[in-house]
Design an enzyme around this catalytic site. Structure first.
Site, PDB file in Angstrom:
ATOM      1  N   ASP A 183      34.137  40.109  47.916  1.00 55.24           N
ATOM      2  CA  ASP A 183      34.767  41.413  47.942  1.00 55.24           C
ATOM      3  C   ASP A 183      34.717  42.144  46.592  1.00 55.24           C
ATOM      4  OD1 ASP A 183      36.184  43.124  49.551  1.00 55.24           O
ATOM      5  OD2 ASP A 183      38.078  42.562  48.594  1.00 55.24           O
ATOM      6  N   ARG A 191      33.858  36.610  36.593  1.00 55.70           N
ATOM      7  CA  ARG A 191      34.702  37.574  37.308  1.00 55.70           C
ATOM      8  C   ARG A 191      34.846  38.857  36.491  1.00 55.70           C
ATOM      9  NH1 ARG A 191      36.570  35.108  41.786  1.00 55.70           N
ATOM     10  NH2 ARG A 191      37.010  32.871  41.717  1.00 55.70           N
TER      11      ARG A 191
HETATM   12  O1  F6P Z   1      37.318  33.020  45.974  1.00 57.39           O
HETATM   13  C1  F6P Z   1      36.907  31.721  45.891  1.00 57.39           C
HETATM   14  C2  F6P Z   1      37.944  30.872  45.241  1.00 57.39           C
HETATM   15  O2  F6P Z   1      37.401  29.580  45.204  1.00 57.39           O
HETATM   16  C3  F6P Z   1      39.325  30.892  45.880  1.00 57.39           C
HETATM   17  O3  F6P Z   1      39.386  30.091  47.021  1.00 57.39           O
HETATM   18  C4  F6P Z   1      40.176  30.415  44.741  1.00 57.39           C
HETATM   19  O4  F6P Z   1      41.514  30.887  44.820  1.00 57.39           O
HETATM   20  C5  F6P Z   1      39.506  31.011  43.550  1.00 57.39           C
HETATM   21  O5  F6P Z   1      38.174  31.259  43.902  1.00 57.39           O
HETATM   22  C6  F6P Z   1      39.540  30.148  42.318  1.00 57.39           C
HETATM   23  O6  F6P Z   1      38.993  30.860  41.277  1.00 57.39           O
HETATM   24  P1  F6P Z   1      38.584  30.267  39.881  1.00 57.39           P
HETATM   25  O7  F6P Z   1      37.251  29.630  40.038  1.00 57.39           O
HETATM   26  O8  F6P Z   1      38.556  31.456  39.003  1.00 57.39           O
HETATM   27  O9  F6P Z   1      39.611  29.244  39.506  1.00 57.39           O
END
Ligand code: F6P
Length: 349
Positions: free
Chosen positions: A103, A72
């Protein structure tokens, strides 16, 4: 043509199918070279790159996750990030960059267009919250996994005459909750699009149980919020105190604990919680997601050759189209409450 490729944001089933399609179409269709960047925008900033060819991508179609890795990382929130991205693309001789992401990843791609980077976007996310496409790949698999889980929860809930609150992902959109809840015959579906009234939820469950249904599944989206605070909510969220990610998102999860506790306290029905979490994103994609990812991948390479930069491939009425990235990012597609009330409503308590 030399095409750069990255996968950014949360992983999802179908990413490898898209990578394979891009590499096959580029190499066999046009004689292009493709290079893959590791871990989303981080790999572009750090010039972590490797060649991708038909041989190395032959067997990845059914594989979950992404062979490129993801992150991210946001170059626009990193000191000197954008300059590093531009340097790498120049150094690696990348003519067009294909960014596969949601997005956030596509938002960065669109901003880079203004810095004369040729980009094409491919939409993915289990959340299905991108407004410019009817569906993103990853979503169908996540709904199937959640539905399978609900089917399994139902038999144990029935055996013990319990309420089971099943929490699903989706961030600020209730797509997974709505479709899996409908497919799994949930008694309640709680989504971020409509703050829920815990008192009303408990009354409806009570009514169902009074009519002879002695177990219930409540599906709740991780981003669902109550209309009014209630006692069990205090300290229930996993997100409290956790830092925001580089795109400013809080970590969601945990609301189901408070909801189950409150249902048990108000109704006396023994209640349990299952948070499906990342299991919804893991493993092999459904046939639908493999096909959609493959169609998107092929269309993205065609967009590169047509010079259709700053666009994203999208699904519209069964056809693959191109939409400006500007339209594709920034506006979340949320669940239409008509769907929830008129279609799903009659099946709920
Ligand atoms: O955007 C996809 C997603 O799986 C969301 O549904 C969830 O809130 C988030 O990513 C979780 O993110 P991470 O993998 O950073 O815990």
């Amino acid at each position: 043509m030399r095409i750069g490729l990255l996968t950014g944001g949360g992983d999802c089933p179908g990413l490898n199918a898209a990578i394979r399609a891009i590499v096959f179409k580029a190499e066999m269709g046009y004689g292009d070279e493709v290079v893959g960047f590791a871990d989303g925008w981080r790999g572009v900033m750090e010039d972590a790159v490797r060649p991708l060819d038909v041989n190395s991508c032959r067997d990845i179609l059914p594989l979950g996750g992404t062979i490129l890795g993801t992150s991210r990382t946001n170059p626009y929130s990193t000191d000197g990030g954008v300059e590093k991205v531009l340097d790498t693309l120049r150094k690696e001789g990348v003519d067009v960059l294909i960014a596969i992401g949601g997005d956030d990843t596509l938002g960065v791609a669109h901003k880079l267009s203004a810095a004369q980077v040729a980009v094409v976007g491919v939409p993915k996310t289990i959340d299905n919250d991108l407004s410019a496409t009817e569906v993103t790949f990853g979503f169908d698999t996540a709904v199937q996994i959640a539905t399978d889980a609900i089917d399994r929860l139902r038999t144990t809930a029935e055996s013990h005459h319990r309420v089971i609150v099943c929490e699903v992902m989706g961030r600020h959109a209730g797509w997974i909750a709505t479709l899996a809840g409908l497919a799994g015959g949930a008694a309640e579906i709680l989504v971020p699009e409509e703050p829920f009234d815990i008192e009303a939820v408990c009354k409806r469950l009570q009514r169902l149980h009074d009519k002879g249904q002695f177990s219930s599944i409540v599906v709740i989206a991780e981003g669902a919020k109550p209309a009014k605070p209630f006692r069990s909510l205090q300290g229930a969220s996993d997100a409290s105190g956790k830092p925001l990610d580089q795109f400013g998102h809080e970590r969601l999860g945990g609301i189901s604990n408070a909801v189950a506790e409150e249902i048990e306290a108000r109704t006396g029905f023994e209640s349990r919680v299952t948070i499906l979490g990342h299991v919804q994103r893991g493993g092999t994609p459904t046939a639908y997601d493999r096909v959609l990812a493959t169609r998107f991948g092929v269309a993205a390479v065609e967009a590169c050759h047509d010079g259709a930069f700053d666009t994203m491939v999208a699904l519209h009425a069964g056809e693959i189209i191109r939409v400006p990235l500007e339209e594709a990012v920034g506006v979340s597609k949320t669940v239409d409450l008509t769907l929830l009330h008129d279609v799903v409503g009659p099946f709920l308590g």
